[in-house]
Scaffold this active site. Sequence first.
Site, PDB file in Angstrom:
ATOM      1  N   ASN A 195     -32.248 -10.353 -35.469  1.00 37.51           N
ATOM      2  CA  ASN A 195     -32.860  -9.621 -34.247  1.00 37.51           C
ATOM      3  C   ASN A 195     -34.409  -9.758 -34.734  1.00 37.51           C
ATOM      4  O   ASN A 195     -34.886 -10.564 -35.461  1.00 37.51           O
ATOM      5  CB  ASN A 195     -32.563  -8.027 -34.268  1.00 37.51           C
ATOM      6  N   LEU A 196     -35.108  -9.342 -33.590  1.00 38.68           N
ATOM      7  CA  LEU A 196     -36.558  -9.838 -33.803  1.00 38.68           C
ATOM      8  C   LEU A 196     -37.361  -9.394 -34.790  1.00 38.68           C
ATOM      9  O   LEU A 196     -38.078 -10.039 -35.560  1.00 38.68           O
ATOM     10  CB  LEU A 196     -37.512  -9.176 -32.540  1.00 38.68           C
ATOM     11  N   GLU A 198     -35.910  -8.608 -37.952  1.00 41.40           N
ATOM     12  CA  GLU A 198     -35.461  -9.686 -39.044  1.00 41.40           C
ATOM     13  C   GLU A 198     -36.105 -11.059 -38.862  1.00 41.40           C
ATOM     14  O   GLU A 198     -36.672 -11.628 -39.977  1.00 41.40           O
ATOM     15  CB  GLU A 198     -33.857  -9.899 -39.193  1.00 41.40           C
ATOM     16  N   ASP A 264     -23.159  -6.589 -33.722  1.00 43.76           N
ATOM     17  CA  ASP A 264     -21.559  -6.864 -33.948  1.00 43.76           C
ATOM     18  C   ASP A 264     -21.043  -7.378 -32.749  1.00 43.76           C
ATOM     19  O   ASP A 264     -20.342  -8.218 -32.307  1.00 43.76           O
ATOM     20  CB  ASP A 264     -21.044  -5.675 -34.370  1.00 43.76           C
TER      21      ASP A 264
END
Length: 479
Positions: A195-196, A198, A264
Amino acid sequence: MQLSMPRFDSARVLIVGDVMLDRYWMGETTRISPEAPVPAVRVAATEDRPGGAANVALNVAALGGAASLIGLVGRDEPGEALAGQLEAAGVACRLIGVEKERTIVKLRVIARNQQLIRLDLEDRFADVHAPAIAGALGDALDSASVVILSDYGKGTLSDIQALITAARAKGCSVLVDPKGVDFERYRGASLLKPNLAEFEAVVGHCGSEQVLLEKARALVEQLELGALLVTRGKSGMTLLRRGEAPVHFPTQAREVYDVTGAGDTVISTIGAALGAGEDLVAAVGLSNVAAGIAVGKLGTAAVSGPELRRAISAQREHDRGAVSEEQLVAAIADAKAAGERIVFTNGCFDILHAGHVGYLEQARALGDRLVVAINSDASVKRLKGPSRPVNTLDRRMVVLSALESVDWVVAFEDDTPTPLIEKVRPDILVKGGDYSLDQVVGGEIVRAYGGEVRVLSHLDNCSTTAIVEAIRGRSGRQD
């Protein structure tokens, strides 16, 4: 993007990663505890759901794919509950039970559909279990075409590089949902999906779209990735592939209720779609739709095949038809951002006949989206005479919009569609009839920016003018 429902029942997906049990205690709160300034919840119901890598497997199975799962659990009640739920859902489990370690449990207390607190009952699994995970992977690879490595930093994937190498050697696509700031351990993955937050934790803050794309491309090259997908919350998703233009997917969520498990849902849908034979762009597009469904649910919840099918159908209905010029320009921008090729044609289409239908089907086959620009009533009169059109603009637009080959129908007032072509900038400009390429209106504009101009033939003996004259002739004989 034009999406269709894949044959998920042909997908064979192996999921390896940190499994956990999401446990919910639900009830009402009407007072503050006398012991501390916190709500007192009277628990009326409990519910267990597979979480982490187990939720990924559950999502693959819910879509109709064949899901196999490898992970670590303790020899305890939560581990047994997790295995029972997964097997009941059709997931082929190889959960390795370990002594003196406990199954990871996330306990959430819910009141009035709001999460009040989450209690994490967990410890990181010891690295000593890495050979057992690698052995289980090796045994399962022959029956999988896609491998998803779901990393929550709980120890199951302590030697993830060995798993990536083994899976790639077997010809499997390897999709990784990462954790932490050491992305080097994911080197060689087919797809990395941070994600952004991370992503920025690894590459630094991205103050603009250009900076994000530059850093994403650099990471793809540095880690020898097949592709990088950055999920960006309300800003959608951005896909980077080696040697390809970036593709952006606008968010599909209409109302965000709970983001638990949305990541997920994304990676499981991509894996199942790739396993069913879809290309990566289409797989990510499907995952974007699925994520929009997932965030509208409370807690960790799988998206089923029927739910995704309905969402795709609804999207198709809302993403086509008669539009204004402003709506068309916006829709074209989204389509081009998703890598779609735009085909443009124009005409009066006064009486729709077999020649038109065949021609429009040929035109649509040249690209991903077909725009039909249609002359207004005043424009038709100027071109065809005072007795035309036979059918008014609104009727002509309705009939054209009903054709499966047509994505968007837009009207124009001018005698030619040149101003509209300049705004839309189609990849392919098409005209039907006995024209040379140099006679196609707007052709010079399209060729100037590198587009293509094509002339297609109509079916023989099909002409609106001939049909009108034949009708008039028959009417005269009856009089």
